[in-house]
Scaffold this motif. Structure first.
Motif, short mmCIF file in Angstrom:
data_model
loop_
_atom_site.label_atom_id
_atom_site.label_comp_id
_atom_site.label_asym_id
_atom_site.label_seq_id
_atom_site.Cartn_x
_atom_site.Cartn_y
_atom_site.Cartn_z
N ILE A 1 0.83 -1.18 -0.15
CA ILE A 1 0.04 0.05 -0.17
C ILE A 1 0.73 1.17 0.14
O ILE A 1 0.42 2.23 -0.74
CB ILE A 1 -1.14 -0.03 1.25
CG1 ILE A 1 -1.96 -1.09 1.03
CG2 ILE A 1 -1.71 1.22 1.49
CD1 ILE A 1 -2.63 -1.45 2.38
N THR A 2 2.00 1.26 0.75
CA THR A 2 2.83 2.21 0.73
C THR A 2 3.42 2.48 -0.42
O THR A 2 3.58 3.81 -0.82
CB THR A 2 3.86 1.90 1.83
OG1 THR A 2 3.29 1.85 3.06
CG2 THR A 2 4.86 3.32 1.93
N GLU A 3 3.76 1.48 -1.46
CA GLU A 3 4.40 1.73 -2.71
C GLU A 3 3.37 2.26 -3.67
O GLU A 3 3.52 3.40 -4.24
CB GLU A 3 5.02 0.37 -3.10
CG GLU A 3 6.17 0.03 -2.58
CD GLU A 3 7.12 1.09 -2.07
OE1 GLU A 3 7.47 1.75 -3.26
OE2 GLU A 3 7.62 1.16 -1.13
N ASP A 4 2.17 1.72 -3.47
CA ASP A 4 0.95 1.99 -4.57
C ASP A 4 0.52 3.51 -4.41
O ASP A 4 0.29 4.25 -5.27
CB ASP A 4 0.04 1.28 -4.43
CG ASP A 4 0.48 -0.21 -4.73
OD1 ASP A 4 1.31 -0.47 -5.42
OD2 ASP A 4 -0.35 -1.31 -4.60
N VAL B 1 -10.31 -7.56 -4.97
CA VAL B 1 -9.45 -7.50 -3.66
C VAL B 1 -8.00 -7.28 -4.14
O VAL B 1 -7.50 -7.97 -4.21
CB VAL B 1 -9.69 -8.45 -2.79
CG1 VAL B 1 -9.12 -8.28 -1.20
CG2 VAL B 1 -11.33 -8.97 -2.66
N LYS B 2 -7.68 -5.78 -4.09
CA LYS B 2 -6.32 -5.64 -4.22
C LYS B 2 -5.49 -5.96 -3.55
O LYS B 2 -4.26 -6.33 -3.80
CB LYS B 2 -6.31 -3.79 -4.71
CG LYS B 2 -5.20 -3.41 -5.30
CD LYS B 2 -4.93 -2.19 -5.51
CE LYS B 2 -3.74 -1.65 -6.36
NZ LYS B 2 -3.50 -0.18 -6.72
N TYR B 3 -5.73 -5.88 -2.10
CA TYR B 3 -4.71 -6.49 -1.19
C TYR B 3 -5.47 -7.53 -0.13
O TYR B 3 -6.11 -7.25 0.61
CB TYR B 3 -4.31 -5.08 -0.40
CG TYR B 3 -3.83 -3.97 -1.07
CD1 TYR B 3 -2.46 -3.99 -1.42
CD2 TYR B 3 -4.57 -2.81 -1.25
CE1 TYR B 3 -1.93 -2.87 -2.14
CE2 TYR B 3 -4.15 -2.03 -2.19
CZ TYR B 3 -2.76 -1.91 -2.57
OH TYR B 3 -2.52 -0.82 -3.30
N GLU B 4 -4.84 -8.67 -0.40
CA GLU B 4 -5.41 -9.87 0.03
C GLU B 4 -4.46 -10.33 1.24
O GLU B 4 -3.28 -10.44 1.08
CB GLU B 4 -5.49 -10.91 -0.72
CG GLU B 4 -6.40 -10.87 -2.15
CD GLU B 4 -6.58 -12.01 -2.87
OE1 GLU B 4 -7.61 -12.05 -3.66
OE2 GLU B 4 -5.59 -12.85 -3.02
N GLY B 5 -5.16 -10.89 2.48
CA GLY B 5 -4.55 -11.42 3.49
C GLY B 5 -4.44 -12.98 3.13
O GLY B 5 -3.70 -13.33 2.37
N PHE B 6 -5.03 -13.49 4.07
CA PHE B 6 -5.30 -15.06 3.92
C PHE B 6 -6.59 -15.33 3.23
O PHE B 6 -7.37 -15.11 3.59
CB PHE B 6 -5.20 -15.75 5.26
CG PHE B 6 -3.82 -15.26 6.16
CD1 PHE B 6 -2.76 -15.90 6.03
CD2 PHE B 6 -3.86 -14.20 6.98
CE1 PHE B 6 -1.68 -15.57 6.74
CE2 PHE B 6 -2.73 -13.54 7.84
CZ PHE B 6 -1.76 -14.46 7.58
N HIS B 7 -6.29 -16.61 2.48
CA HIS B 7 -7.37 -17.53 1.88
C HIS B 7 -7.41 -18.66 2.98
O HIS B 7 -6.82 -19.32 3.44
CB HIS B 7 -7.17 -18.09 0.66
CG HIS B 7 -7.42 -17.04 -0.60
ND1 HIS B 7 -8.36 -16.71 -1.25
CD2 HIS B 7 -6.31 -16.08 -0.81
CE1 HIS B 7 -8.19 -15.87 -2.28
NE2 HIS B 7 -6.68 -15.30 -1.79
N ILE B 8 -8.99 -18.57 3.61
CA ILE B 8 -9.36 -19.65 4.31
C ILE B 8 -10.46 -20.47 3.95
O ILE B 8 -11.28 -19.95 2.86
CB ILE B 8 -9.67 -19.25 5.73
CG1 ILE B 8 -10.71 -18.28 5.67
CG2 ILE B 8 -8.36 -18.57 6.43
CD1 ILE B 8 -11.34 -17.92 7.18
#
Ligand code: IMP
Ligand code: MG
Length: 173
Positions: free
Chosen positions: A24-27, A138-145
């Protein structure tokens, strides 16, 4: 008395949020970012993710209700608290705890797009796999569960367990 079987540890969450924060910081470098947390579930993700974003971001929150106390979505989204901020012309990033049926976010994204932000993106810590849902980028994804019900790290069962520092599958025993 432990209501949760540990699924994702504090350390895994921290590492993932650090990665997401870096991206996110880069984008968004040089832009004027407003991050919007969806209450109540996203309060912990919001606080911890924001600490990994090295930009002068602004914060806002929305509160919506899509669930009763049950563990299945009703499909009905009510806005309990709207944004304080005008978002027209702004770069907006929605931060959500979990995407299950996707109905909440599908509704919210449509509602917010009408207000004509310069950009509107989505970050979610958890995404449930194996569930049919309306198209959501979803541009920034965490975990798929898996499709199981989880608690902790902001997520509740009947308003409890949001304060667990890890994410676990709910065990009613
Ligand atoms: P959706 O509209 O079905 O994607 O679900 C939206 C909201 O339901 C999320 O923001 C959560 O607050 C809640 N939710 C969905 N799945 C779970 C879960 O496994 N545990 C706790 N809350 C959940
Ligand atoms: Mg909830």
């Amino acid at each position: 008395m432990n209501p949760a079987n540990r699924l994702i540890t504090e350390e895994q969450i921290r590492d993932k949020l650090s990665e997401m924060g870096k991206a996110i910081t880069e984008d968004y470098r040089g832009r004027d970012l407003l991050i919007v947390g969806i209450l109540k579930g996203a309060f912990m993700v919001m606080a911890d993710l924001a600490r990994h974003i090295e930009l002068p971001v602004e914060f806002d929150f929305m509160a919506v209700s899509s669930y009763g106390s049950a563990t299945k979505t009703s499909g009905v989204v009510r806005i309990l608290k709207d944004l304080d901020t005008e978002i027209s012309g702004r770069d907006v990033l929605i931060v959500e705890d979990i995407i299950d049926s996707g109905l909440t976010l599908h509704y919210l994204m449509r509602n917010l797009r009408v207000r004509q932000p310069a950009s509107l993106e989505l970050a979610a810590l958890l995404i449930k796999d194996g569930i049919e849902r309306p198209p959501l980028h979803v541009k920034y994804e965490g975990f798929h569960i898996g499709p199981e019900f989880v608690i902790g790290y902001g997520l509740d069962h009947g308003e409890k367990y949001r304060n667990l520092p890890y994410i676990g599958t709910f065990d009613p025993e």
